[in-house]
Design a protein around this motif. Sequence first.
Motif, short mmCIF file in Angstrom:
data_model
loop_
_atom_site.label_atom_id
_atom_site.label_comp_id
_atom_site.label_asym_id
_atom_site.label_seq_id
_atom_site.Cartn_x
_atom_site.Cartn_y
_atom_site.Cartn_z
N TYR A 202 150.34 8.94 91.20
CA TYR A 202 150.33 8.70 92.36
C TYR A 202 150.89 9.85 93.15
CZ TYR A 202 148.94 3.85 91.72
OH TYR A 202 147.98 2.82 91.44
N GLY A 203 151.08 10.96 92.51
CA GLY A 203 151.42 12.13 93.28
C GLY A 203 150.12 12.99 93.58
N MET A 204 149.28 12.69 92.94
CA MET A 204 147.97 13.66 93.02
C MET A 204 147.05 13.53 94.43
SD MET A 204 146.15 12.96 89.32
CE MET A 204 145.84 11.43 89.44
N ASN A 205 146.69 14.47 94.83
CA ASN A 205 146.06 14.50 96.27
C ASN A 205 144.83 14.34 96.37
OD1 ASN A 205 148.59 15.75 97.18
ND2 ASN A 205 147.82 17.87 96.45
N PHE A 206 144.41 13.01 95.98
CA PHE A 206 143.08 12.28 96.17
C PHE A 206 143.16 11.01 97.35
CE2 PHE A 206 143.26 13.90 92.11
CZ PHE A 206 142.08 14.58 91.95
N ASP A 207 142.24 11.10 98.16
CA ASP A 207 142.27 10.25 99.32
C ASP A 207 141.68 8.82 98.60
OD1 ASP A 207 142.81 12.08 101.31
OD2 ASP A 207 140.94 12.51 101.63
N TYR A 208 140.94 8.60 97.70
CA TYR A 208 140.39 7.36 97.37
C TYR A 208 140.99 6.94 95.93
CZ TYR A 208 137.12 8.26 100.96
OH TYR A 208 136.61 8.75 102.00
N MET A 209 142.32 6.56 95.92
CA MET A 209 143.08 6.15 94.85
C MET A 209 143.49 4.65 95.11
SD MET A 209 145.38 9.16 93.64
CE MET A 209 146.01 8.23 92.41
N PHE B 88 152.13 -2.71 100.49
CA PHE B 88 152.89 -3.05 99.34
C PHE B 88 152.77 -2.28 98.19
CE2 PHE B 88 152.40 -7.05 102.12
CZ PHE B 88 153.65 -7.11 102.41
N GLY B 89 152.13 -1.17 98.32
CA GLY B 89 151.81 -0.20 96.97
C GLY B 89 153.22 0.26 96.60
N TYR B 90 154.10 0.88 97.59
CA TYR B 90 155.46 1.39 97.03
C TYR B 90 156.53 0.62 96.67
CZ TYR B 90 159.97 3.80 97.34
OH TYR B 90 161.11 4.42 96.95
N PRO B 91 156.46 -0.76 96.96
CA PRO B 91 157.19 -1.74 96.23
C PRO B 91 156.86 -2.11 94.88
CG PRO B 91 157.13 -2.27 98.86
CD PRO B 91 156.31 -1.10 98.56
N LEU B 92 155.58 -2.22 94.88
CA LEU B 92 155.04 -2.64 93.65
C LEU B 92 155.36 -1.52 92.68
CD1 LEU B 92 153.44 -4.62 92.03
CD2 LEU B 92 151.45 -3.53 92.76
N ALA B 93 155.16 -0.39 93.13
CA ALA B 93 155.26 0.80 91.94
C ALA B 93 156.68 0.91 91.42
CB ALA B 93 154.72 2.06 92.56
#
Length: 362
Positions: A322-329, A336-341
């Motif tokens: 999730y540190g890769m520089n892509f717009d469509y991930m 809630f993506g960060y809490p889930l990760a």
Amino acid sequence: MPAIPSLGGLRGRSNGRAKGAPERPLPVPLSAYVVDCAVYVEGKRLPGRWSHAEAIKEVRKRHAGFVWIGLHEPDAVQIQGIAETFGLHELAVEDALEAHQRPKLERYDDTLFMVLKTVRYVEHESPATANEIVETGELMAFLGRDFVITVRHGNHSGLARLRRELDQDPERLDLGPSAVLHAIADHVVDHYLDVTTAIESDIDEMETHVFAPRSKVSAEQIYFMKREVLELRRAVMPLGTPLQRLAEGYTRLIPDEVRSYFRDVSDHLTTVAERVANFDELLTTLVDATLAKITLQQNTDMRKITAWAAIIAVPTALAGIYGMNFDYMPELHWRFGYPLAMTIIFGVCILLYRIFRKNRWL
């Protein structure tokens, strides 16, 4: 080498003796390297102080008794007069002047020359911190029909106490110079027994540390002890053959009544030799045990490192993705993506920790 005057030096012209009175030895100052010089007749020490020339002259005039001279680290010039007076072989004298000789027994015409290694246990707090455990010295003995000359190297191999004990036992000294040689050999071997007893305690202590949990005894400390035992072994083992030869009638200078005593000393030396051999085997076993313990500890450490690396790999992998520089991930812009990760990371890490803990990797 030029001849040197006798140990006693020059006598005075008058000693206050009445005319016709029997001559008696004057007090003669002993040199620094001459520990003692005594005349023994019928097992009793004659009074007075003697030079080596006067002592042997008195014995041969009486046709009885013997002379016992003790020397401490003499040099070539100092021992020359004694060697000439007693007819000592030049090769034996050369060996007596040089330290670091192996225990041995040699015969030169009507004189025996014997070398013995002396040992002393060096007191210390712990074998793990000691710098020295066994200190060695040397005793050389010239044995003739009517004399015994001892030459010692080292500060711990003195015979003053032994001489005093023998002075209290005229019956034993009446057997002649061979009785003194036996007493010296017995004295040396008894010290071997004392040293081996002390070393045995050190090895027992080291063995306890080696097999104790989380002990810090290193292989270097055991190798040090093994080196000290090797030094003791070099002193003990070669002496067996000379003692056996003396007990079996190697020379007429050892009468039959003294040979049995040498057999007793030989038996004690055998006991010492067996102990030293056992020490060597036990220390080899301790070295193997220590190396095995070190290997086991290294394997344990490697498992711990591997387990923690596996746990750390989980957040590293998710952060890398999730540190890769892509717009469509997937879920990149989800609230809630960060809490889930973070929940997934902590959950997987805890699961791996419990698995490794159950398998005793951590």
